[in-house]
Motif scaffolding. Structure first.
Motif, PDB file in Angstrom:
ATOM      1  N   LEU A  54       1.119  -1.233  -0.096  1.00 52.81           N
ATOM      2  CA  LEU A  54       0.054   0.480  -0.281  1.00 52.81           C
ATOM      3  C   LEU A  54       0.478   0.917   0.380  1.00 52.81           C
ATOM      4  O   LEU A  54       1.571   1.299   1.054  1.00 52.81           O
ATOM      5  N   SER A  55       0.442   1.797  -0.943  1.00 54.12           N
ATOM      6  CA  SER A  55       1.221   3.202  -1.100  1.00 54.12           C
ATOM      7  C   SER A  55       0.840   4.228  -1.918  1.00 54.12           C
ATOM      8  O   SER A  55      -0.029   3.844  -2.852  1.00 54.12           O
ATOM      9  N   LEU A  56       1.574   5.102  -1.433  1.00 51.89           N
ATOM     10  CA  LEU A  56       0.720   6.378  -2.006  1.00 51.89           C
ATOM     11  C   LEU A  56       1.429   6.879  -3.688  1.00 51.89           C
ATOM     12  O   LEU A  56       2.548   6.484  -4.415  1.00 51.89           O
ATOM     13  N   PRO A  57       0.900   7.261  -4.531  1.00 51.55           N
ATOM     14  CA  PRO A  57       0.004   7.848  -4.790  1.00 51.55           C
ATOM     15  C   PRO A  57      -1.295   6.125  -5.221  1.00 51.55           C
ATOM     16  O   PRO A  57      -2.760   6.607  -5.414  1.00 51.55           O
ATOM     17  N   TRP A  58      -0.996   4.926  -5.838  1.00 51.88           N
ATOM     18  CA  TRP A  58      -1.657   4.433  -5.772  1.00 51.88           C
ATOM     19  C   TRP A  58      -2.690   3.402  -5.429  1.00 51.88           C
ATOM     20  O   TRP A  58      -3.755   3.044  -6.116  1.00 51.88           O
ATOM     21  N   GLY A  59      -2.293   4.033  -3.927  1.00 52.17           N
ATOM     22  CA  GLY A  59      -2.834   2.909  -3.259  1.00 52.17           C
ATOM     23  C   GLY A  59      -2.629   1.433  -2.956  1.00 52.17           C
ATOM     24  O   GLY A  59      -0.637   1.240  -2.690  1.00 52.17           O
ATOM     25  N   LEU A  60      -2.957   0.129  -3.689  1.00 54.68           N
ATOM     26  CA  LEU A  60      -2.850  -0.644  -4.294  1.00 54.68           C
ATOM     27  C   LEU A  60      -1.477  -0.925  -5.070  1.00 54.68           C
ATOM     28  O   LEU A  60      -1.922  -0.809  -6.027  1.00 54.68           O
ATOM     29  N   ASN A  61      -0.498  -1.375  -4.301  1.00 48.25           N
ATOM     30  CA  ASN A  61       0.274  -1.501  -5.734  1.00 48.25           C
ATOM     31  C   ASN A  61       1.002  -2.758  -5.530  1.00 48.25           C
ATOM     32  O   ASN A  61       1.695  -3.190  -4.934  1.00 48.25           O
ATOM     33  N   ILE A  62       0.911  -3.299  -7.154  1.00 49.82           N
ATOM     34  CA  ILE A  62       1.673  -4.417  -7.247  1.00 49.82           C
ATOM     35  C   ILE A  62       3.215  -4.748  -8.314  1.00 49.82           C
ATOM     36  O   ILE A  62       2.937  -4.210  -9.526  1.00 49.82           O
ATOM     37  N   GLY A  63       3.779  -5.113  -7.623  1.00 48.79           N
ATOM     38  CA  GLY A  63       5.126  -5.126  -8.336  1.00 48.79           C
ATOM     39  C   GLY A  63       5.922  -3.391  -8.247  1.00 48.79           C
ATOM     40  O   GLY A  63       7.067  -3.811  -9.014  1.00 48.79           O
ATOM     41  N   ASP A  64       5.327  -2.415  -8.197  1.00 44.83           N
ATOM     42  CA  ASP A  64       6.111  -1.449  -8.171  1.00 44.83           C
ATOM     43  C   ASP A  64       6.079  -0.866  -9.648  1.00 44.83           C
ATOM     44  O   ASP A  64       6.937  -0.072  -9.636  1.00 44.83           O
ATOM     45  N   LEU A  65       5.410  -1.568 -10.799  1.00 39.90           N
ATOM     46  CA  LEU A  65       5.734  -0.947 -11.758  1.00 39.90           C
ATOM     47  C   LEU A  65       5.916   0.439 -12.499  1.00 39.90           C
ATOM     48  O   LEU A  65       6.588   1.160 -13.017  1.00 39.90           O
ATOM     49  N   ALA A  66       4.840   0.749 -12.012  1.00 45.67           N
ATOM     50  CA  ALA A  66       4.098   1.870 -11.451  1.00 45.67           C
ATOM     51  C   ALA A  66       4.491   3.162 -10.933  1.00 45.67           C
ATOM     52  O   ALA A  66       4.429   3.988 -10.694  1.00 45.67           O
ATOM     53  N   GLY A  67       5.599   2.975  -9.723  1.00 43.41           N
ATOM     54  CA  GLY A  67       6.298   3.688  -9.152  1.00 43.41           C
ATOM     55  C   GLY A  67       5.942   3.903  -7.757  1.00 43.41           C
ATOM     56  O   GLY A  67       3.916   3.427  -8.354  1.00 43.41           O
ATOM     57  N   HIS A  68       6.140   4.757  -7.136  1.00 46.83           N
ATOM     58  CA  HIS A  68       5.044   5.021  -5.934  1.00 46.83           C
ATOM     59  C   HIS A  68       5.545   6.134  -5.210  1.00 46.83           C
ATOM     60  O   HIS A  68       7.263   6.145  -5.552  1.00 46.83           O
TER      61      HIS A  68
END
Length: 117
Positions: A54-68
């Motif tokens: 769970l991280s900003l800004p996406w909330g649920l983050n799988i694999g962190d491909l979108a970053g956080h």
């Protein structure tokens, strides 16, 4: 344990560096080893885990491909005593692991609160 051979060839000791606090940059729900196997990422991409957090800004983050955006955290680092590369690779590796674990244990014992240390 190629790092032991590299240190031996260079004629230098290994200096383990333990740190604590970086794991608090996101709220990890799972290492996702089961997900890596389910998606066959362990075979196709040689990924042993796909972390779920769970991280900003996406909330649920799988694999962190979108970053956080990492949460603020206090990271503390402790440089251990040098370890001479004077035994077989496995014995030196075991010394390095033991030194790192002892360093992390010491740092964790001194921590009072997550994030602010």
């Amino acid at each position: 344990m190629g790092y032991v051979k590299l240190a031996r060839d260079a004629g230098v000791p290994i200096v383990p560096v333990a740190s604590i606090g970086g794991q608090e940059a996101a709220l990890f729900l799972s290492r996702g080893q089961w997900l890596a196997k389910l998606l066959m990422a362990d075979k196709l991409l040689r990924l042993k885990s796909i972390p779920i957090s769970l991280s900003l800004p996406w909330g649920l983050n799988i694999g962190d491909l979108a970053g956080h955006i990492p949460l603020p955290t206090k990271i503390v680092v402790d440089v251990q005593h040098p370890i001479d590369v004077d035994g077989d690779d496995e014995a030196v590796h075991d010394k390095v692991i033991a030194s790192l674990q002892a360093g992390v244990d010491r740092l964790a014992a001194r921590r009072r609160f997550p994030v602010i240390g």
